[in-house]
Structures are given as C-alpha cells and as structure tokens.
Motif scaffolding. Structure first.
Motif, PDB file in Angstrom:
ATOM      1  N   GLU A   1       0.835  -1.203   0.000  1.00  0.00           N
ATOM      2  CA  GLU A   1       0.000   0.000   0.000  1.00  0.00           C
ATOM      3  C   GLU A   1       0.870   1.254   0.000  1.00  0.00           C
ATOM      4  O   GLU A   1       1.979   1.261   0.535  1.00  0.00           O
ATOM      5  N   LEU A   2       0.320   2.309  -0.603  1.00  0.00           N
ATOM      6  CA  LEU A   2       0.969   3.619  -0.629  1.00  0.00           C
ATOM      7  C   LEU A   2      -0.076   4.671  -0.281  1.00  0.00           C
ATOM      8  O   LEU A   2      -1.147   4.720  -0.892  1.00  0.00           O
ATOM      9  N   PHE A   3       0.259   5.512   0.720  1.00  0.00           N
ATOM     10  CA  PHE A   3      -0.628   6.614   1.093  1.00  0.00           C
ATOM     11  C   PHE A   3       0.170   7.912   1.033  1.00  0.00           C
ATOM     12  O   PHE A   3       1.255   8.006   1.608  1.00  0.00           O
ATOM     13  N   ILE A   4      -0.376   8.896   0.309  1.00  0.00           N
ATOM     14  CA  ILE A   4       0.294  10.194   0.166  1.00  0.00           C
ATOM     15  C   ILE A   4      -0.723  11.292   0.468  1.00  0.00           C
ATOM     16  O   ILE A   4      -1.857  11.250  -0.018  1.00  0.00           O
ATOM     17  N   LYS A   5      -0.301  12.280   1.259  1.00  0.00           N
ATOM     18  CA  LYS A   5      -1.186  13.397   1.589  1.00  0.00           C
ATOM     19  C   LYS A   5      -0.409  14.711   1.569  1.00  0.00           C
ATOM     20  O   LYS A   5       0.682  14.797   2.113  1.00  0.00           O
ATOM     21  N   ASN A   6      -1.003  15.705   0.884  1.00  0.00           N
ATOM     22  CA  ASN A   6      -0.464  17.076   0.853  1.00  0.00           C
ATOM     23  C   ASN A   6       0.973  17.119   0.343  1.00  0.00           C
ATOM     24  O   ASN A   6       1.825  17.825   0.876  1.00  0.00           O
ATOM     25  N   PHE A   7       1.251  16.366  -0.720  1.00  0.00           N
ATOM     26  CA  PHE A   7       2.613  16.254  -1.262  1.00  0.00           C
ATOM     27  C   PHE A   7       2.641  16.769  -2.700  1.00  0.00           C
ATOM     28  O   PHE A   7       1.972  16.217  -3.577  1.00  0.00           O
ATOM     29  N   ILE A   8       3.387  17.834  -2.944  1.00  0.00           N
ATOM     30  CA  ILE A   8       3.522  18.486  -4.254  1.00  0.00           C
ATOM     31  C   ILE A   8       2.125  18.739  -4.832  1.00  0.00           C
ATOM     32  O   ILE A   8       1.396  19.560  -4.312  1.00  0.00           O
ATOM     33  N   LEU A   9       1.751  18.029  -5.912  1.00  0.00           N
ATOM     34  CA  LEU A   9       0.439  18.253  -6.533  1.00  0.00           C
ATOM     35  C   LEU A   9      -0.609  17.231  -6.087  1.00  0.00           C
ATOM     36  O   LEU A   9      -1.707  17.185  -6.646  1.00  0.00           O
ATOM     37  N   ILE A  10      -0.262  16.424  -5.104  1.00  0.00           N
ATOM     38  CA  ILE A  10      -1.193  15.394  -4.622  1.00  0.00           C
ATOM     39  C   ILE A  10      -1.865  15.872  -3.348  1.00  0.00           C
ATOM     40  O   ILE A  10      -1.192  16.187  -2.360  1.00  0.00           O
TER      41      ILE A  10
END
Length: 533
Positions: free
Chosen positions: A4-13
């Motif tokens: 799993e991969l979780f990304i929040k508030n990163f560059i354009l994501i």
C-alpha cells in the motif's frame, strides 16, 4: 513487496491511497501528468533528502506512508514533512533516517535517471562489482571491511608519524622552554592569596608612625588623662549604682553599662598593646617590596600564574609522553601495512574471479535485449598505491558492434544501450541482493521497435522473481504489466494529480491512446494484440 501507498499534501497530490499486487505494475499517463511524483514520494519516505517545498499546502504537514509485506509480516514506513523538518517512523515509532536507509536496502531498489548516470561513471564500477561479490561471497565482505578499517588506521598513524618527524626539533625546543617556564614559577614558590596578604602588611609598615600616633592617642584619651573617658564613665557607673539602690528596676541598666565599660577598658588595653608593639622594620619592608615586585613580574609574563602553571604542565606532559611513542607508532604502522597487503591481495583475487562471472551474466542479459553482438567485460587493474577500498581500478567495458573493440561504457554506449545495460545489471543483481521491489523511472529511454519487445520480455521475466514498478511511454512494455495505474492532472482552483487503477476493460483504450495518440479501431486492434501476445 510494497502492498500500500498513502500520500497526503505532497507536491500536486492532495490525498492518494493505492494498493498493489506483486509482479509488474506500470504507471501510464501523458507527459507531465505527474507520474514521477509517485516515485519521488516513495524515495523520500525511504530516506531521500527533502524540504518544505514539497508541501502542497504550506500550512499543513505532508505524509507519505508505505506498507510492505516482508517474511509474512507487515512493515510500515512513514515520513511526515513540515515546514521545520521531517519525522521518519518505522511501524509507528520514531526512528532516525539511518534506520530507514538500512530498511530501504532490504526492501526497495529505485532506479532513476540519476542512478543511470551514476552507473556509467567509472568511479562507481568498483562499488557495483563489490556489491555483487558481497552478496555471493561472505568472506569477501569481511576482508573488505577489515581492509577499510586497517587502511583508515594506517593513514591516521602515518599522519601522526609525519607530524612527529617534521616537528621533532620544534617539539624539543618547546619542551625545554616549557621546563624553563615551569621552573621559574615553581622557584618563586608563590602561594594562594600571598599578594593580598603582603599588600596588607605593606600598608601597616608603610604607615607605622601614623598608626602608632593614632592608636596611642585613642588609648590616652580613654584611660590616661586627667579627664579620661574611662574616669568619667566610672563616675557615671557610681551614679547608676546608687540609683539602683533606690529602684531595683535599674538592675539591667546597671549591668548593661558595666558590660559596656569593661569592653571599653579591653579596647583601651588592646590599643595600648598594639601601639607599643609597633616597631620599625626596614628589612621586612624591603623584603615585602621585592616579593611583590617578583609577583607582578610573573603576572605580566604569565597572566594568571596558577592557571598558566597548570596549562604548561599539561602541555609538557602531552609532549613528553601523552601520545603513543614514535617507536610504537612505527611498529603499529608496519603491523597495519602487513594486514593491508594481505587483504588487498585477497580482495584483488576475488575481484578478478567474480568480474568474469558478473561480466558473463550481464553480457547474457544484454544479448537478450536486442544486443546480440554485445560483449561486456569488467576490467580489474592493480594500482600502484593502496586506495581506501583496495588496490584496484575497476571499469565496465562494452562493445555493441562486432567490429569494435571493448571500450569504456561511459564513452561508448548510446542512450538506448545504456538503458539496456542498466536493465541487465538490475536483472542480474535482483537474483543476488534479494530486494523484493524494484522501481524503474523511465527505463525505456532511447529504445523502440524490436528493442522494446526485448526490454518488455526482460522486465516480465524480472517480475517473476520480484515486484516491479515502471513508468513507461512504450505500449509494448506497458502491455506486459499485470496492473495499470493511470496518472492524470485535474485543474480546479489548483492543479491536482490523480491516480487510479484501471479495470481490465480499460487497458486496451489506455494502450491505444499510448500507441497512436487516440482511440480508434486500428489502435484498439493493436492494443488488444499486445495484451494477447
């Protein structure tokens, strides 16, 4: 593998959550859609450098969280990024980036364009060869580690020997000077607070007549005059005593007055004795002045005499015997040199042996990547001097044309050939370093046609033993993936990157779009043929 991969508030994501399977996973999308942002996030979570510029919203923290499956257990690595720094965590507990980097070596190999550039540079070739040998031969790893430790100690010891040899004369002179200064202070035998005590005594001897006159005058006024103070006080005492006979309440007053009178008599006697004891002593006065002059001379020379004395003694001790003696250093140097020579010879033999094995494996992979005439060799030469990692110069040599001799990789291979060399190296190393996940950030640079088919086959083969992620613009390569992730940009009040996993029936359209730029009967037919091949 990465589950799993979780990304929040990163560059354009803004926020993204993806789940992955094993095998080959491909990321598709238009150029500039933000595909590389996904891999950059993974790289940063695994310890790469970052800063506050990656925050989508500067007022909020960014979070990247990776969930791996390793040996049947889940491993969660996360990194929170704020305007002031980052917080790496392993399974929820705060850890250092060194811990994360150690985990990275076991879990993921990220191949970027920067790493491609690194691989073609000759200075890194020895590290790649050693990595292969270390994963194959545990004795080599121990020998190389011992060599590096001994080499570091050897350089330090040699430097110290050079310092002693070049500064031996200066040290001898310094030792003599230190001994002179220490002896000068010790001979003076100055005691703590001596200067203050001498100055007090000097004040007395310098004002002897004034002191005698003042103290005897005070005594005379108190007790040796027709109208002395003590005589007057005795009369007062008589009056108080008579008054007390009539009024007993004056008892305490009488007692207090008598005590004061007796104290005054004691003071009178003390002043008389002090005045009579004062005698001129010119010899002592000269002695004090000479002593104070010596103290002032040493203070002008050394400042704080006692503090300087301790520093001088410490420096002398260091120069005379605080460090390992010259003879001991020479013996240690010879001992280390013997160990270095022995291990360097062993290391060279191992590098020569395994360079042939690794060259053969890489060459075999290259020939399967539409470089049928490719020859690959790893040159291992012995250097004149010992180096931090041995006594060798290692360089990768290649020839992709049967009519050309082997030449350095950095000077010979084209962009497309270098991509295939990198893939060949990764394929070989995948079998020895046991990393479960490999990420390729645009491995298809400079290739097309039949070469794309070969590269696609190599990646598919690699994905049988490892989880593979790739960004590609080649429909032939993409078609070999088990799962497709489509990356796109969304324009609202701001620009956002979205990623979604394509369904099976969406894959042909995605490949058709990649192949011909639009979805038509022809492009769909081509896409379905690729998926069915």
């Amino acid at each position: 593998m990465l589950k799993e991969l979780f990304i929040k508030n990163f560059i354009l994501i803004d926020e993204l959550h993806l789940e992955f399977n094993g095998g080959f996973n491909v990321f598709l999308g238009e150029t500039g859609a933000g595909k590389s942002i996904i891999f950059k996030a993974i790289d940063i979570a695994l310890g790469a450098k970052t800063n506050k510029d990656v925050l989508n919203n500067p007022e909020k923290n960014a979070l990247i969280e990776l969930t791996f499956e390793q040996g049947g257990e889940e491993v969660v690595i996360s990194r929170e990024i704020s305007k002031t720094g980052t917080k790496p965590r392993l399974n929820g507990a705060m850890v250092t980036l060194d811990v994360i980097n150690q985990m990275r070596e076991k879990l993921v190999d990220i191949h970027s364009q920067h790493q491609t550039y690194t691989y073609i540079q000759q200075k890194y070739h020895i590290d790649l060869l050693d990595l292969y040998i270390e994963n194959t031969d545990s004795d080599f790893k121990a020998a190389l580690l011992k060599y590096k430790e001994d080499y570091s100690d050897f350089k330090a010891v040699s430097k110290r020997i050079d310092e002693i040899e070049t500064s031996e004369k200066e040290n001898t002179e310094r030792i003599e000077f230190l001994k002179f200064q220490i002896d000068e202070i010790e001979t003076a035998e100055i005691k703590e607070n001596e200067e203050e005590e001498l100055n007090s005594e000097l004040d007395v001897l310098s004002n002897l007549e004034n002191l005698k006159e003042l103290t005897y005058g005070a005594y005379y006024s108190l007790n040796n005059d027709d109208s002395s103070i003590i005589d007057a006080l005795n009369k007062i005492k008589y009056n108080i005593s008579k008054a007390r006979e009539f009024d007993q309440s004056l008892n305490e007053t009488e007692t207090a007055f008598i005590d004061a009178l007796e104290n005054l008599k004691d003071v009178s006697n003390t002043l008389r004795n002090y005045s009579e004891s004062l005698e001129a002593n010119p010899a002592r006065l000269d002695e004090i002045n000479e002593r104070l002059e010596l103290i002032q001379k040493l203070k002008r020379k050394y400042g704080d005499i006692f503090e300087t004395y301790e520093k001088l003694k410490a420096e002398l001790e260091t120069l005379e015997g605080g460090f390992m003696s010259y003879e001991d250093l020479k013996n240690r140097q010879n001992e280390l040199l013997g160990s270095i020579e022995k291990n360097a010879k062993n290391i060279t033999e191992k590098r020569l042996q395994y360079s042939k094995e690794l060259s053969s494996l890489i060459e075999k992979e290259l020939q399967g990547l539409n470089l049928e005439c490719a020859r690959f060799s790893i040159s291992v030469e012995e250097t004149e001097n010992y180096l931090p990692n041995g006594k060798n110069r290692v360089e990768f040599l290649i020839s992709t044309n049967i009519s050309k001799e082997l030449a350095p990789l950095v000077k010979t291979a084209s962009g497309g050939e270098i991509s295939r060399v990198m893939l060949a190296i990764k394929t070989v190393f995948c079998h020895v370093d046991k990393v479960s996940t490999i990420i390729f950030d645009e491995i298809d640079t400079g290739i097309s046609g039949k070469t794309s088919v070969c590269v696609a086959g190599a990646i598919s083969k690699l994905a049988q033993s490892a989880q593979v992620f790739a960004i590609t613009h080649q429909p032939i390569i993409a078609s070999k993936a088990a799962d497709f992730y489509y990356v796109s940009k969304e324009q609202k009040d701001k620009t956002y990157v979205n990623v979604r996993k394509l369904l099976e029936d969406e894959k042909p359209n995605a490949l058709a779009q990649m192949a011909l730029g639009d979805v038509s009967d022809n492009s769909l037919t081509f896409a379905k043929e690729l998926l069915g091949s």
